[in-house]
Design a protein around this motif. Structure first.
Motif, PDB file in Angstrom:
ATOM      1  N   GLU A  71     -19.212 100.444  80.947  1.00 10.39           N
ATOM      2  CA  GLU A  71     -20.001  99.861  82.037  1.00 10.39           C
ATOM      3  C   GLU A  71     -19.704  98.369  82.184  1.00 10.39           C
ATOM      4  O   GLU A  71     -19.507  97.866  83.294  1.00 10.39           O
ATOM      5  N   ILE A 130     -23.419  93.872  88.177  1.00 13.24           N
ATOM      6  CA  ILE A 130     -24.237  94.865  87.464  1.00 13.24           C
ATOM      7  C   ILE A 130     -25.378  95.296  88.387  1.00 13.24           C
ATOM      8  O   ILE A 130     -26.156  94.475  88.852  1.00 13.24           O
ATOM      9  N   HIS A 185     -30.808  93.079  83.600  1.00 15.46           N
ATOM     10  CA  HIS A 185     -31.682  92.367  82.671  1.00 15.46           C
ATOM     11  C   HIS A 185     -31.299  92.581  81.207  1.00 15.46           C
ATOM     12  O   HIS A 185     -31.732  91.811  80.341  1.00 15.46           O
ATOM     13  N   THR A 243     -27.195  95.991  76.210  1.00 22.25           N
ATOM     14  CA  THR A 243     -27.443  97.412  75.941  1.00 22.25           C
ATOM     15  C   THR A 243     -26.458  98.319  76.674  1.00 22.25           C
ATOM     16  O   THR A 243     -26.480  99.530  76.479  1.00 22.25           O
ATOM     17  N   LEU A 244     -25.622  97.742  77.516  1.00 18.83           N
ATOM     18  CA  LEU A 244     -24.702  98.546  78.309  1.00 18.83           C
ATOM     19  C   LEU A 244     -23.479  98.947  77.495  1.00 18.83           C
ATOM     20  O   LEU A 244     -23.085  98.261  76.548  1.00 18.83           O
ATOM     21  N   PRO A 270     -27.842  93.300  79.633  1.00 17.39           N
ATOM     22  CA  PRO A 270     -26.410  93.593  79.568  1.00 17.39           C
ATOM     23  C   PRO A 270     -25.925  93.976  78.176  1.00 17.39           C
ATOM     24  O   PRO A 270     -24.943  94.713  78.046  1.00 17.39           O
ATOM     25  N   SER A 284     -36.881 102.562  83.915  1.00 20.79           N
ATOM     26  CA  SER A 284     -36.185 102.901  85.163  1.00 20.79           C
ATOM     27  C   SER A 284     -36.378 101.811  86.197  1.00 20.79           C
ATOM     28  O   SER A 284     -37.405 101.136  86.234  1.00 20.79           O
ATOM     29  N   ASN A 285     -35.392 101.671  87.073  1.00 21.73           N
ATOM     30  CA  ASN A 285     -35.478 100.675  88.136  1.00 21.73           C
ATOM     31  C   ASN A 285     -36.591 101.034  89.102  1.00 21.73           C
ATOM     32  O   ASN A 285     -36.837 102.203  89.373  1.00 21.73           O
ATOM     33  N   LYS A 293     -30.505  97.113  85.387  1.00 20.89           N
ATOM     34  CA  LYS A 293     -29.624  97.009  84.213  1.00 20.89           C
ATOM     35  C   LYS A 293     -29.154  95.576  83.974  1.00 20.89           C
ATOM     36  O   LYS A 293     -28.778  95.221  82.867  1.00 20.89           O
ATOM     37  N   THR A 301     -36.191  98.371  77.496  1.00 17.35           N
ATOM     38  CA  THR A 301     -34.801  98.245  77.918  1.00 17.35           C
ATOM     39  C   THR A 301     -34.316  99.443  78.710  1.00 17.35           C
ATOM     40  O   THR A 301     -33.369  99.343  79.488  1.00 17.35           O
ATOM     41  N   GLN A 302     -34.953 100.592  78.533  1.00 24.69           N
ATOM     42  CA  GLN A 302     -34.539 101.782  79.274  1.00 24.69           C
ATOM     43  C   GLN A 302     -35.453 102.067  80.466  1.00 24.69           C
ATOM     44  O   GLN A 302     -35.390 103.133  81.060  1.00 24.69           O
TER      45      GLN A 302
END
Length: 538
Positions: A462, A447, A453, A457-458, A455, A491-492, A451, A488-489
């Motif tokens: 995915e 993953i 962190h 929510t995927l 899983p 951005s990286n 993201k 949870t959303q």
């Protein structure tokens, strides 16, 4: 008539800055240095019957004793090693010396403050009082000596900030004491028969053997004074990492994000005063900044927990803690095992718990988070976590460990007792690219980015693409706290700190963020009535 002194080494496994060693060499014609692998240290923990000392710390201890024995032999002395309780060993030594016409006139050891350690001292004092032998208890484990505190023990402040300001403003750090000019030998073997046992192996102590360190470990070091002094020199004078310590100390991967002094401090292989002296020398010769001071700041935290335990005694071990507050905590062992084995379904928690179980090490940042998750999210008894840490941590220090778990549970020295960490925000802040999680949670290794962190929510597409089946290859989360949703959303982000010495992956952790202090676990922000919370440089 010639006399002998027995020096019982405990959590002071060094010769530098060792007042007990110096005193023993002044008191008698002969000195018998002793270390006891006390069987009670390898019995089950008090409440939940975990191994009190697991293999990682036991290995570090064996290495530390071996190094101490070598140093004594280099000085024409030796270390008597026994696998028995100290008072029994000392009784036997007294009898042998008496038979050899070199009676024991003194027993010396470093004073401790908590229940089991004080019980050991009481048994020794009872034994010696019946034999007309003087017992010398010396304070030697803290930066500030007990006798130099600007208040009585019962008046130790209940907040760290007040304690720190008082000791910094009204006390002093004593200079490092030098080794004695004259090293007293062991009694002659022709007169007194002293037999030392072989160093135990891990199986001798009832533990599984440890063949080699996990290559991913952030602590690839050996126990002992020699290794501790080498690390001190390297961190200050070799890499100059101390000059940026305050910015990097919340890292997760590699050797250089923090000092890593804490295991040597916990076993007494490094003196806090020696660290203080070297920091002051570094500040004078290289640079003095917030980072160099922060190491001292944390040494004072370590002192604070020692003096808090001296003030409150056994209360630090009670369910209700030093403040006498109870909560409706569960002792659900099924849920606890998910936490302990890193199978909660929350990757940031699981990665930290797996690192602990596989290496005996966990970062300060990890300790804060897994403690909060156990208590505040899972609703479990804090003592489960405290005893698990006692078993597994390389750097377990009873006062710092239990003092910090009191704090995490809201029953200790913390005015903000309702503190709770947000696992997703913490993961995104300190492991934004997910390098740390992927290092320890191999099921999620495919993953990408942050993201990893979250899983759960995927999308099914995915998860399938990245080889994850929730509930099968990786667990669904035991708890999903409502406050996690807004992160949870997120951005990286690219991590600002990379540790070139990281093993098993890239370094991780953002630069220039104030998020607590290394070693055990403490506040998420500096300030407030209690300030930060720590236990020494980790």
């Amino acid at each position: 008539m010639a006399r002998a002194a027995i020096y019982l080494f405990r959590n002071d496994l060094r010769l530098h800055d060792n007042e007990c060693y110096n005193l023993a060499n002044r008191l008698a014609d002969y000195v018998i240095p002793v270390y006891c692998f006390d069987p009670t240290h390898f019995q089950p923990t008090w409440h939940f019957k975990f191994n009190k000392t697991e293999k990682f710390r036991a290995k570090f201890l064996i290495e530390s004793v071996e190094d101490l024995r070598l140093k004594l032999r280099e000085r024409a002395s030796d270390l008597i090693i026994c696998k028995d309780q100290p008072h029994r060993v000392i009784k036997d030594l007294i009898s042998k010396c008496e038979a050899g016409k070199i009676p024991v006139s003194a027993v010396v050891y470093q004073k401790e403050v908590t229940y089991e350690e004080v019980n050991v001292e009481d048994k020794i004092k009872d034994l010696c009082s019946g034999n007309n032998i003087k017992v010398h208890e010396l304070w030697g484990s803290t930066l500030y000596n007990l006798q130099d505190l600007p208040f009585k023990v019962r008046q130790v402040p209940d907040t760290y900030t007040n304690f720190r300001k008082d000791v910094e403003g009204r006390s002093r750090v004593r200079p490092v004491c030098q080794e004695p000019d004259t090293i007293r030998p062991l009694p002659p073997s022709t007169t007194v028969e002293l037999k030392s046992q072989e160093l135990p192996t891990l199986p001798d102590l009832g533990l599984k053997d440890l063949i080699e360190n996990d290559r991913r470990t952030a602590f690839p070091y050996k126990g002992g004074e020699s290794a501790g002094l080498a690390r001190l020199h390297s961190y200050l004078w070799g890499t100059n990492a101390v000059a940026t310590y305050k910015e990097t100390r919340n890292g997760l991967l590699g050797t250089e994000y923090s000092t890593k002094f804490s295991p040597w401090l916990a076993h007494g292989c490094l003196s806090p005063r020696m660290i203080f002296r070297e920091i002051k020398k570094y500040e004078k010769e290289v640079v003095s900044n917030k980072s160099t001071y922060w190491v001292i700041f944390e040494l004072i935290w370590r002192d604070y927990f020692k003096f808090v335990c001296l003030k409150y005694g056994d209360r630090v071990f009670y369910r209700t803690g030093i403040m006498g507050k109870d909560h409706d905590w569960s002792q659900d062992m099924k849920k606890f095992r998910l936490w302990a084995e890193g199978r909660t379904g929350v990757p940031f928690v699981d990665a930290n718990m797996r690192e602990l179980k596989e290496t005996g090490w966990m970062s300060n940042r990890g300790r804060q988070n897994v403690a909060s998750y156990l208590i505040k999210d899972m609703g479990l008894d804090w003592r489960l976590g405290a005893e698990w840490f006692e078993a597994y941590l390389l750097d377990h220090d009873v006062c710092s460990n239990y003092g910090n778990w009191n704090y995490a549970a809201g029953i200790g020295n913390d005015p903000r007792e309702n503190r709770k960490f947000n696992m997703i925000k913490q993961g995104m802040d300190y492991d934004p690219d997910g390098d740390y999680v992927r290092t320890w949670v191999k099921e999620l290794a495919r993953i990408p980015g942050g993201k990893v962190h979250v899983p759960w929510t995927l999308s099914p597409r995915e998860l399938e693409a990245w080889g994850v089946s929730l509930g099968e290859t990786y667990p669904n989360p035991v708890v999903v706290a409502p406050e996690w949703g807004r992160h949870t959303q997120k951005s990286n982000k690219k991590p600002a700190y990379r540790d070139s010495n990281a093993k098993g992956g890239k370094g991780s952790g953002p630069k220039n963020q104030q998020r607590g202090i290394d070693f055990y676990f403490k506040s998420d922000k500096q300030g407030g009535p209690g300030g930060n919370r720590g236990g020494g440089p980790g």
